[in-house]
Scaffold this active site. Structure first.
Site, PDB file in Angstrom:
ATOM      1  N   HIS A 153       0.826  -1.228   0.000  1.00  0.00           N
ATOM      2  CA  HIS A 153       0.000   0.000   0.000  1.00  0.00           C
ATOM      3  C   HIS A 153       0.852   1.267   0.000  1.00  0.00           C
ATOM      4  O   HIS A 153       0.327   2.360  -0.208  1.00  0.00           O
ATOM      5  CB  HIS A 153      -0.923   0.040   1.225  1.00  0.00           C
ATOM      6  N   ASP A 168      -2.389 -10.917  -2.163  1.00  0.00           N
ATOM      7  CA  ASP A 168      -2.956 -10.363  -0.927  1.00  0.00           C
ATOM      8  C   ASP A 168      -4.428 -10.000  -1.193  1.00  0.00           C
ATOM      9  O   ASP A 168      -4.789  -9.652  -2.313  1.00  0.00           O
ATOM     10  CB  ASP A 168      -2.163  -9.102  -0.542  1.00  0.00           C
ATOM     11  N   HIS A 223      -6.027  -7.468  -0.382  1.00  0.00           N
ATOM     12  CA  HIS A 223      -6.182  -6.043  -0.698  1.00  0.00           C
ATOM     13  C   HIS A 223      -5.441  -5.712  -2.002  1.00  0.00           C
ATOM     14  O   HIS A 223      -4.422  -6.327  -2.308  1.00  0.00           O
ATOM     15  CB  HIS A 223      -5.591  -5.186   0.428  1.00  0.00           C
ATOM     16  N   ASP A 235      -4.161 -12.860   3.649  1.00  0.00           N
ATOM     17  CA  ASP A 235      -5.423 -12.407   4.235  1.00  0.00           C
ATOM     18  C   ASP A 235      -6.650 -12.704   3.369  1.00  0.00           C
ATOM     19  O   ASP A 235      -7.762 -12.309   3.725  1.00  0.00           O
ATOM     20  CB  ASP A 235      -5.344 -10.908   4.600  1.00  0.00           C
TER      21      ASP A 235
END
Ligand SMILES: [Zn+2]
Length: 345
Positions: free
Chosen positions: A123, A159, A161, A246
């Site tokens: 991120h 991931d 995200h 995740d």
């Protein structure tokens, strides 16, 4: 030696406030896994800190100053992202571990490497900390591989995200292919199928946004019909993996339903691509993963796939769930239509 793990027990010193998902127990899980693999004869090395030059390939100079100024202090950088007094130093080691892994694999001493790092990185923007991330470890790794002479670097990010920072850093760049599977719509809000890259980088960002609740079969479908065919057409000199855990069904943050074995299966697919394109050269860098039991089991499975003498080992097969889901098909259709001009799909 085929596989090396780059891991530092000091990662536990990057501590976050109580109740924060990036809590220190996550580093302890990585310590346990690293110790287990050391016991099985896998080489484990401690990372060096990334240099200013290595970080400055993907981060703005002002941003590097701002992060350096958090040394010795606890600072809230954004609503999710905190530093402890040690975070600056630990974040340098996380980026440095990713660099170290790339050097060993491109240097030919190891076929594959995994960097067990925290804080995560995908991120982090060139000029902004976000989503627990300070430096964009995998982007620093990709830029380092380019600096060492790799012509084409692929980053596959599974991931849960979307890796907004990685996408933005390379969206103009046709030498770095970024492919992401992620829950969508979801944090951080980016990663729609029609975000395909900019200018000369058009086609070299490939987003595979999946509706919440996606299962192994959905991921298997997008890997077999989109991810693997695009990678084979791109012919990378190095495959990097943003290995977040995740999307696991037990994860408290993500809303996906992946089994532990799905992470092995995705990794095995990527290893086969790496063997076909670049003599197996693959570097995985950890990202998120917030259920400690799922994290431990999934990382263990990934290391097992990377450590196996051949890609056609006994682990890393997709297992049919017996559940019907159309999420993967609609994601693959969207990607095919967004990327009609760039790839044969
Ligand atoms: Zn994540």
């Amino acid at each position: 030696m085929s596989l090396i793990l780059v891991h530092s027990e000091r990662f536990a010193e990057h501590q976050t406030p109580p109740g924060h998902p990036e809590r220190p127990e996550r580093a302890e899980v990585m310590d346990v896994i690293a110790a287990r693999w050391r016991g099985r004869g896998t080489e484990i090395v401690a990372p060096r800190a990334a240099t200013h030059e290595q970080l400055a390939r993907v981060h703005d100079p002002d941003y590097l100053v701002r992060i350096a100024e958090t040394a010795g202090r606890a600072v809230a950088l954004d609503p999710d992202t905190y530093t402890s007094p040690e975070s600056y130093e630990i974040a340098l080691l996380a980026a440095g571990a990713s660099v170290d892994a790339v050097e060993r694999v491109l240097g030919g001493s190891h076929r594959a490497a995994m960097a067990f790092v925290r804080p995560p990185g995908h991120h982090a923007e060139s000029n902004r900390a976000m989503g627990f991330c300070l430096y964009n470890n995998v982007a620093v790794a990709a830029a380092h591989a380019r600096a060492l002479g790799a012509s084409r670097v692929a980053i596959v990010d599974y991931d849960v995200h979307h890796g907004n920072g990685t996408q933005h850093i390379f969206e103009n760049d046709s030498s770095v292919l970024y492919i992401s599977t992620h829950q969508y719509p979801y944090y951080p809000g980016t990663g729609a199928a029609d975000e395909i890259g900019v200018g000369r980088g058009a086609g070299f960002t490939l987003n595979l946004p999946l509706e919440a609740g996606a299962i192994d079969d959905d991921y298997q479908l997008v890997f077999s019909t989109i991810v693997v065919p695009v990678l084979l057409q791109f012919e990378p000199d190095l495959v990097l993996v943003s290995a977040g855990f995740d999307a696991h069904e037990r994860d408290p943050l993500g809303g996906m339903r992946l089994s532990t074995s799905a992470f092995s299966a995705m990794t095995a697919d990527l290893r086969r691509v790496a063997e076909e394109c670049c003599r197996g050269r693959l570097v995985a860098v950890t990202e998120g993963g917030y259920d400690l039991q799922a994290l431990a089991a999934s990382i263990d499975g990934v290391v097992d796939v990377l450590n196996a003498p051949s890609a056609e080992g006994q682990t890393g097969h997709w297992q049919a769930s017996g559940i019907t889901s159309k999420r993967g098909q609609s994601t693959a259709d969207a990607a095919r239509s967004a990327h009609r001009a760039a790839w044969r799909l």
